[in-house]
Design an enzyme around this catalytic site. Structure first.
Site, PDB file in Angstrom:
ATOM      1  CG  ASN A   9      -1.714   1.249   1.380  1.00 13.24           C
ATOM      2  OD1 ASN A   9      -1.764   2.074   0.458  1.00 13.24           O
ATOM      3  ND2 ASN A   9      -2.361   1.403   2.533  1.00 13.24           N
ATOM      4  CE  LYS A  11      -0.122   3.200   4.835  1.00 15.01           C
ATOM      5  NZ  LYS A  11      -0.023   3.299   6.291  1.00 15.01           N
ATOM      6  CG  HIS A  96      -5.815   2.004   5.221  1.00 12.94           C
ATOM      7  ND1 HIS A  96      -5.365   2.929   6.143  1.00 12.94           N
ATOM      8  CD2 HIS A  96      -4.812   1.107   5.070  1.00 12.94           C
ATOM      9  CE1 HIS A  96      -4.142   2.603   6.506  1.00 12.94           C
ATOM     10  NE2 HIS A  96      -3.781   1.498   5.876  1.00 12.94           N
ATOM     11  CD  GLU A  98      -2.849   5.526   6.783  1.00 18.30           C
ATOM     12  OE1 GLU A  98      -2.838   5.537   5.540  1.00 18.30           O
ATOM     13  OE2 GLU A  98      -1.927   5.036   7.467  1.00 18.30           O
ATOM     14  CD  GLU A 165      -3.430  -2.386   7.382  1.00 20.60           C
ATOM     15  OE1 GLU A 165      -2.359  -2.686   6.848  1.00 20.60           O
ATOM     16  OE2 GLU A 165      -3.985  -1.293   7.229  1.00 20.60           O
ATOM     17  N   GLY A 171       2.656   2.215  10.868  1.00 21.29           N
ATOM     18  CA  GLY A 171       3.622   3.315  10.728  1.00 21.29           C
ATOM     19  C   GLY A 171       4.365   3.654  12.003  1.00 21.29           C
ATOM     20  CB  SER A 204       5.373  -1.923  11.976  1.00 20.40           C
ATOM     21  OG  SER A 204       4.968  -0.594  12.292  1.00 20.40           O
TER      22      SER A 204
HETATM   23  P1  13P Z   1       3.135   0.368   7.681  1.00 27.84           P
HETATM   24  O1  13P Z   1       3.599  -0.915   7.068  1.00 27.84           O
HETATM   25  O2  13P Z   1       3.861   1.573   7.185  1.00 27.84           O
HETATM   26  O3  13P Z   1       3.028   0.278   9.169  1.00 27.84           O
HETATM   27  O4  13P Z   1       1.610   0.593   7.142  1.00 27.84           O
HETATM   28  C1  13P Z   1       0.698  -0.438   7.274  1.00 27.84           C
HETATM   29  C2  13P Z   1      -0.520  -0.103   6.500  1.00 27.84           C
HETATM   30  O5  13P Z   1      -1.269   0.790   6.853  1.00 27.84           O
HETATM   31  C3  13P Z   1      -0.765  -0.856   5.271  1.00 27.84           C
HETATM   32  O6  13P Z   1      -2.047  -0.609   4.763  1.00 27.84           O
END
Ligand code: 13P
Length: 241
Positions: A9, A11, A96, A98, A165, A171, A204
């Site tokens: 992803n 982002k 997601h 976010e 997740e 992150g 992560s």
């Molecule tokens: P990270 O791998 O940067 O923690 O992000 C995970 C994520 O949100 C994948 O959709």
């Protein structure tokens, strides 16, 4: 048998030029990926057309990061499923954390988006997970079960991927303990009518923890944020043992 799905992803990272540079380095590293392993790159909308051309004939598939539930209409800033399928998009991330946290996405809109994606032949990757506060209050299971209940109402479970997740692990570098992720994913599976749904872990995931994560029996793959931006680290994740 459940399919292993390794998805990146991106982002809101990478211009088209940066996407092309990534793929030039990444795609040659996919030669020995086992057959039962899907590799998906969920890129920004503006990268889809150029990435689609470079992925053609490769071992990786193309994914988007959201989709609207209507086929067209006055929805400024949104993208409809036919716009994605025309470009060869096969997968789409929906719900997601976010999107839920920063853009007001609700279980109701997540449910609409899931059904629209499936209607157009896209495979949705539904994200669920608890906050740190919910985990500390012992509400992890209740939170996730409530999300699954609402998000999956009327959704076809034969055409679906789920990503667990935990929000506090995204992150932060604070990966969820592998055995705990395995336990929660087993619980998610217990709520499904189709036991063959692939369920990923996300939060992560890095080149140095992928082998331990994938050694867990309930975990069918990973959804990778930061580590999917670097061709070497994502190639290591895709080529895990
Ligand atoms: P990270 O791998 O940067 O923690 O992000 C995970 C994520 O949100 C994948 O959709």
């Amino acid at each position: 048998m459940r399919k292993v799905v390794i998805a990146g992803n991106w982002k809101m990272f990478k211009t088209q030029v940066q996407a092309r540079e990534f793929l030039t380095a990444f795609l040659p590293k996919l030669q020995d990926v086992p057959q039962n392993r899907a590799v998906v790159l969920c890129v920004p909308f503006t990268d889809l057309a150029t990435v689609a051309i470079q992925l053609d004939g490769s071992r990786a598939a193309l994914g988007a990061q959201n989709v609207h539930w209507e086929d067209s209409g006055a929805f400024t800033g949104e993208i409809a499923a036919p716009m994605l399928t025309e470009l060869g998009v096969g997968y789409v991330i929906i719900g997601h954390s976010e999107r839920r946290e920063f853009f007001g996405e609700t279980d109701e809109t997540v449910n609409l988006r899931l059904k629209a994606a499936q209607h157009h032949g896209l495979i949705p990757i539904l994200c669920v997970g608890e906050t740190k506060q919910e985990r500390e209050a012992g509400e992890t299971e209740a939170r996730i079960f409530a999300q699954l209940d609402k998000d999956l109402a009327g959704v076809d479970q034969s055409n679906l991927i789920i990503a667990y997740e935990p929000i506090w692990a995204i992150g932060t570098g604070e990966t969820c303990d592998c055995e705990e992720a395995n336990r929660v994913i087993g619980l998610i599976r217990s709520q499904l009518t189709n036991p063959e749904v692939s369920i990923q872990y996300g939060g992560s995931v890095k080149a140095n923890n992928i082998d331990d994560i994938m050694a867990q029996p309930e975990i069918d793959g990973v959804l990778v944020g930061g580590a999917s931006l670097d061709p070497d680290s994502f190639a290591r994740i895709v080529n895990h043992r």
